[in-house]
Motif scaffolding. Sequence first.
Motif, PDB file in Angstrom:
ATOM      1  N   MET A  34       0.837  -1.200   0.000  1.00  0.00           N
ATOM      2  CA  MET A  34       0.000   0.000   0.000  1.00  0.00           C
ATOM      3  C   MET A  34       0.875   1.254   0.000  1.00  0.00           C
ATOM      4  SD  MET A  34      -2.941  -1.096   2.763  1.00  0.00           S
ATOM      5  CE  MET A  34      -3.768   0.486   2.727  1.00  0.00           C
ATOM      6  N   ILE A  35       1.984   1.191   0.732  1.00  0.00           N
ATOM      7  CA  ILE A  35       2.879   2.343   0.812  1.00  0.00           C
ATOM      8  C   ILE A  35       3.524   2.613  -0.551  1.00  0.00           C
ATOM      9  CG2 ILE A  35       4.967   3.285   1.887  1.00  0.00           C
ATOM     10  CD1 ILE A  35       4.271   1.545   4.357  1.00  0.00           C
ATOM     11  N   ILE A  36       4.036   1.582  -1.199  1.00  0.00           N
ATOM     12  CA  ILE A  36       4.624   1.730  -2.534  1.00  0.00           C
ATOM     13  C   ILE A  36       4.323   0.460  -3.335  1.00  0.00           C
ATOM     14  CG2 ILE A  36       6.895   0.959  -1.681  1.00  0.00           C
ATOM     15  CD1 ILE A  36       6.359   3.556  -4.491  1.00  0.00           C
ATOM     16  N   PRO A  37       3.340   0.499  -4.237  1.00  0.00           N
ATOM     17  CA  PRO A  37       2.939  -0.683  -5.007  1.00  0.00           C
ATOM     18  C   PRO A  37       4.084  -1.278  -5.818  1.00  0.00           C
ATOM     19  CG  PRO A  37       1.303   1.049  -5.198  1.00  0.00           C
ATOM     20  CD  PRO A  37       2.500   1.658  -4.518  1.00  0.00           C
ATOM     21  N   THR A  50       6.341   9.964  -5.948  1.00  0.00           N
ATOM     22  CA  THR A  50       5.131  10.013  -6.787  1.00  0.00           C
ATOM     23  C   THR A  50       4.312   8.730  -6.664  1.00  0.00           C
ATOM     24  OG1 THR A  50       6.398   9.189  -8.685  1.00  0.00           O
ATOM     25  CG2 THR A  50       6.162  11.574  -8.474  1.00  0.00           C
ATOM     26  N   GLY A  51       4.971   7.636  -6.272  1.00  0.00           N
ATOM     27  CA  GLY A  51       4.262   6.363  -6.132  1.00  0.00           C
ATOM     28  C   GLY A  51       3.766   6.083  -4.735  1.00  0.00           C
ATOM     29  N   LEU A  52       4.052   6.991  -3.797  1.00  0.00           N
ATOM     30  CA  LEU A  52       3.633   6.775  -2.417  1.00  0.00           C
ATOM     31  C   LEU A  52       2.107   6.673  -2.321  1.00  0.00           C
ATOM     32  CD1 LEU A  52       4.508   6.683   0.615  1.00  0.00           C
ATOM     33  CD2 LEU A  52       4.116   9.155   0.650  1.00  0.00           C
ATOM     34  N   PRO A 106      10.188   2.941   2.943  1.00  0.00           N
ATOM     35  CA  PRO A 106      10.708   4.168   3.567  1.00  0.00           C
ATOM     36  C   PRO A 106      11.313   5.128   2.551  1.00  0.00           C
ATOM     37  CG  PRO A 106      12.071   2.265   4.143  1.00  0.00           C
ATOM     38  CD  PRO A 106      10.831   1.749   3.501  1.00  0.00           C
ATOM     39  N   TRP A 107      11.878   4.619   1.449  1.00  0.00           N
ATOM     40  CA  TRP A 107      12.406   5.508   0.404  1.00  0.00           C
ATOM     41  C   TRP A 107      11.295   6.402  -0.144  1.00  0.00           C
ATOM     42  CZ3 TRP A 107      15.641   1.639  -3.069  1.00  0.00           C
ATOM     43  CH2 TRP A 107      16.747   1.196  -2.330  1.00  0.00           C
ATOM     44  N   ALA A 108      10.124   5.803  -0.396  1.00  0.00           N
ATOM     45  CA  ALA A 108       9.000   6.565  -0.957  1.00  0.00           C
ATOM     46  C   ALA A 108       8.498   7.609   0.034  1.00  0.00           C
ATOM     47  CB  ALA A 108       7.870   5.622  -1.354  1.00  0.00           C
ATOM     48  N   ILE A 145       8.131  12.851   4.068  1.00  0.00           N
ATOM     49  CA  ILE A 145       7.776  12.365   5.397  1.00  0.00           C
ATOM     50  C   ILE A 145       9.051  12.011   6.166  1.00  0.00           C
ATOM     51  CG2 ILE A 145       6.543  10.601   6.726  1.00  0.00           C
ATOM     52  CD1 ILE A 145       4.652  12.419   5.196  1.00  0.00           C
ATOM     53  N   ARG A 146       9.254  12.664   7.320  1.00  0.00           N
ATOM     54  CA  ARG A 146      10.435  12.385   8.148  1.00  0.00           C
ATOM     55  C   ARG A 146      10.077  11.660   9.443  1.00  0.00           C
ATOM     56  NH1 ARG A 146      15.154  14.977   8.189  1.00  0.00           N
ATOM     57  NH2 ARG A 146      15.780  13.047   9.204  1.00  0.00           N
ATOM     58  N   CYS A 147       8.782  11.586   9.756  1.00  0.00           N
ATOM     59  CA  CYS A 147       8.376  10.947  11.007  1.00  0.00           C
ATOM     60  C   CYS A 147       7.020  10.275  10.814  1.00  0.00           C
ATOM     61  CB  CYS A 147       8.295  11.994  12.118  1.00  0.00           C
ATOM     62  SG  CYS A 147       7.733  11.362  13.713  1.00  0.00           S
ATOM     63  N   VAL A 148       6.904   9.031  11.290  1.00  0.00           N
ATOM     64  CA  VAL A 148       5.642   8.298  11.264  1.00  0.00           C
ATOM     65  C   VAL A 148       5.297   7.939  12.708  1.00  0.00           C
ATOM     66  CG1 VAL A 148       4.378   6.308  10.379  1.00  0.00           C
ATOM     67  CG2 VAL A 148       6.191   7.340   8.993  1.00  0.00           C
TER      68      VAL A 148
END
Length: 201
Positions: free
Chosen positions: A23-26, A40-42, A87-89, A95-98
């Motif tokens: 879901m994060i990066i297909p 762009t794929g996030l 995490p790359w996406a 995004i620096r913090c989740v």
Amino acid sequence: MDKFTKLTGVAAPLPIINVDTDMIIPKDYLKTIKRTGLGTGLFAEMRYNDDGSENPDFVLNKPAYRKAQILVTGDNFGCGSSREHAPWALLDFGIRCVISTSFADIFYNNCFKNGILPVRVSQEDLDKLMDDAQRGANATLSIDLEDLTIKGPDGGTIGFELDEFRRYCMLNGLDDIGLTMEKADKIDSFESANAEKHPWA
């Protein structure tokens, strides 16, 4: 890797549990080993309609959250496959913090290696932060890794825990290579001494 000391930014709410790495990066975006361009794929399957246009209902497409640096999300974030593209996406998007109540172990570890701070909080604290994040343009949180605190837009403060080694690495911007390079002098000394003892090696 960039240091993480303090971060003040817009927090986007994603109240979904079990967000997996697909879901994060297909998988369609996994053809590259570069860390850039993946933003762009996030969340592509939620961010875009079938015709490629933006889904206006998805949080990161809303004007207030387009430059979000913090993601407040549900339990078990980053489950599924171990793809480091996730995490790359996130990082490429900004995004620096989740913040969540829990993370999948491999995703959690990959975050630290890529300069993203994953913060675990209680369900009660997550509910407060999710409420803060749903304020649109006023959804600003301040993360202080030195003090291990999160400050909300109304000034309320929540504490969190992080083991000292991970905290040290994030504060100093050290990934695995960076940690090794901290010992460069000792490594060079060993190599020189070893070369004298074993010149044939």
